[in-house]
Design an enzyme around this catalytic site. Structure first.
Site, mmCIF file in Angstrom:
data_model
loop_
_atom_site.group_PDB
_atom_site.id
_atom_site.type_symbol
_atom_site.label_atom_id
_atom_site.label_comp_id
_atom_site.label_asym_id
_atom_site.label_seq_id
_atom_site.Cartn_x
_atom_site.Cartn_y
_atom_site.Cartn_z
ATOM 1 N N CYS A 1 0.511 -1.504 -0.273
ATOM 2 C CA CYS A 1 0.185 0.356 0.284
ATOM 3 C C CYS A 1 0.713 1.026 0.333
ATOM 4 O O CYS A 1 1.382 1.883 0.933
ATOM 5 C CB CYS A 1 -1.231 -0.135 0.962
ATOM 6 N N CYS B 1 0.375 3.855 2.227
ATOM 7 C CA CYS B 1 -0.091 3.366 3.806
ATOM 8 C C CYS B 1 2.533 3.583 4.121
ATOM 9 O O CYS B 1 2.409 4.010 5.241
ATOM 10 C CB CYS B 1 0.228 2.370 3.362
#
Length: 576
Positions: free
Chosen positions: A474, A477
């Site tokens: 991600c 993230c």
């Protein structure tokens, strides 16, 4: 072509066909000039027609001034042009309750016209029936029976008769100016008169009569009325389907009946979900062929297939919606929905760039009555916010301002929320399930530590706990990891605990990522979906902030423009 679309075209062409040049009024000043012209040429039918059309749709002239103007020209039309197409439009005089004096005068004049030359010509008969549908349904039934007995093969008479029978079966007590039922008389719907109307439809071999009754039965009702009489609406749709099928059997070449039947399936699909909704919409599409309401069915079918999980069929149908021609009535709506569906499919496949492109394409559309009233679809916008794409959503909001002028205040609120790092409450889209966890007790967990051993919610009792659900794949993230490291170092040894929770990855992959970033904050491993699901985590990253009492105080879903400020705000909220 429908009467609503045909009538303005006729009025535009008529003066030139008859060698006259009359400007259609656009303003009250134009109308006053035409009124002056009629004083010297009172028999100019086009002047009366144009003024009646102008007054019937005018919203700027005060009602007390508008009623006598509309009445004057409507009465002239009854007396001098009782077979005019203008008088087939029920909205020309307005609702009876708004102007009872005009209706009383018009009713008396219609009776005089009908008595003058019995039997009246079929179109005159039909226009009179249409008028009394609003003024007195009992009189309308009597006239319709008389007209149909005299002219059983006339399409206009059959249409009027079919409307009368259908409204009797429905028990309609009154309608608004657009022909939409807004009151029901239960005693009429269950009366012997209504039973006789059904018997007459069962016995007829007139496709026009059946089609007109079916069309009226399937016509929209006032939304409040539709909700309070839901079962009656369902029964009316079933009877409408039956009558359309019989009309098609008697007159298979008439596309009006097929389009009407397709509309019944399309409208009925809104009361279904899943495979049942898809099946009805597929039926509507097959029935309509290349005609209306195909341009409405295609986008609805694309949405239904997506909701049912059939992404291939959803993509195929969405593309067909995009390929509709510019002359299709719902071109703007189909373009909007088709792009939204294709964008949501792209999100599911992880193609965020394609999803962003589709969202902006959906916003770059032309308005329709539905888009202009109810606004755009916000599902894809919300999904892209969760994916960390607020700038694209802000661009979409600006595009929507062009076609959703009625929603300016909502659009301002959405944009302000996004710029302030808040989750906007989009119209007709429920907030993410994770956001709905706020105020609820946090779910207990016991997860393996990346450094060895296990950790549970109970270990953080009496602390503010920040759980960051993330994954190494991600990108948003990973962009926020340095922020978490900074905050972890700052709050170390205090009442605030900051913990990262990796979702469904191997220990080796997570360890490599943490080592590469030289992060020191604790990491827990959610190797299954059970714990993320217990917190309704739908997107990564998702931040869950739990207060000292074990209650979820705040949630941050997706990437934000200023993650540090947003996380500090959430921590402060939990501390309070």
């Amino acid at each position: 072509m429908s009467m609503r679309r045909f009538l303005p075209c006729l009025l535009l062409a008529a003066p030139f066909l008859y060698g006259q040049r009359i400007a259609i009024p656009r303003t009250a000043e134009d109308a006053q000039k035409m009124e002056t012209q009629l004083e010297t040429d009172p028999d100019n039918r086009f002047g009366h027609e144009f003024l009646l059309l102008f007054y019937s749709a005018n919203k700027t002239i005060p009602p007390e001034q508008l009623r006598p103007l509309r009445r004057k020209h409507y009465l002239w039309m009854i007396e001098h042009q009782p077979d005019s197409l203008m008088l087939d439009s029920l909205r020309m005089l307005g609702p009876p309750l708004d102007d009872p004096a005009s209706y009383a005068a018009a009713a008396a004049l219609w009776r005089k016209v009908l008595a003058a030359h019995p039997p009246a010509p079929p179109k005159v008969f039909a226009n009179a029936v249409i008028f009394f549908l609003y003024a007195d349904l009992t009189v309308a039934r009597e006239l319709a029976s008389e007209a149909f007995a005299a002219y059983p093969d006339d399409a206009n008479v059959a249409k009027a008769k079919g409307q009368v029978l259908a409204l009797t079966i429905l028990g309609v007590a009154s309608m608004n100016r657009f022909g939409m039922a807004n009151a029901i008389d239960e005693s009429l719907a269950t009366s012997e008169v209504a039973a006789q109307a059904r018997q007459e439809l069962d016995a007829t071999s007139s496709a026009s009569l059946l089609g007109a009754a079916a069309t009226t039965l399937s016509a929209p009702k006032d939304p409040v009325l539709a909700r309070t009489h839901e079962q009656q609406t369902i029964e009316a749709a079933a009877l409408s389907e039956h009558l359309f099928l019989r009309a098609i059997e008697l007159d298979p070449r008439n596309q009006n009946w097929r389009s009407g039947l397709a509309s019944v399936y399309w409208v009925s699909s809104s009361r279904k979900a899943g495979a049942a909704r898809v099946a009805l919409l597929e039926k509507a599409l097959a029935t309509a062929g290349n005609a209306s309401p195909r341009n409405f069915v295609l986008p609805a079918l694309a949405e239904a297939c997506f909701a049912a999980g059939d992404l291939d069929r959803a993509a195929e149908t969405a593309q067909l919606a995009l390929d509709l021609g510019a002359d299709d009535g719902n071109r703007g709506g189909a373009w909007h929905t088709g792009n939204i569906v294709l964008g949501r499919i792209a999100v599911k496949k992880g193609d965020i760039d394609e999803a962003k492109r589709r969202l902006l394409a959906a916003g770059n559309t032309t308005t329709t009555p539905s888009l202009g009233s109810f606004g755009p679809d916000w599902n894809l916008a919300q999904e892209l916010l969760l994916a960390g794409e607020p700038e694209t959503v802000l661009q979409y909001i600006d595009l929507c301002r062009v076609f959703w002028t009625m929603g300016a205040r909502d659009l301002d609120a959405y944009a302000a929320a996004i710029r302030n790092e808040k989750a906007p409450h989009f119209h007709n889209v429920p907030p993410p399930a994770t956001m709905q966890q706020i105020g609820k007790r946090a779910a207990a967990f016991q997860l393996a530590r990346l450094s060895g051993g296990e950790a549970s919610l109970a270990d953080y009792k009496g602390k503010v706990l920040v759980l960051d659900f993330w994954a190494t794949w991600c990108a948003p993230c990973l962009r926020e990891m340095p922020v978490f490291e900074k905050l972890y170092q700052e709050f170390a040894g205090t009442e605030v605990a900051i913990v990262a929770v990796d979702v469904k990855e191997t220990e080796r992959i997570v360890l490599e990522s943490i080592a590469k970033g030289k992060y020191t904050f604790p990491v827990l491993l959610a190797k299954e979906r059970a714990i993320p699901d217990s917190y309704a985590v739908e997107a990564l990253p998702t931040l869950i902030v739990i207060d000292k009492n074990g209650v979820i105080a705040d949630v941050v879903v997706g990437s934000t423009v200023s993650p540090e400020a947003r996380i500090r705000e959430a921590i402060a909220k939990a501390r309070r």
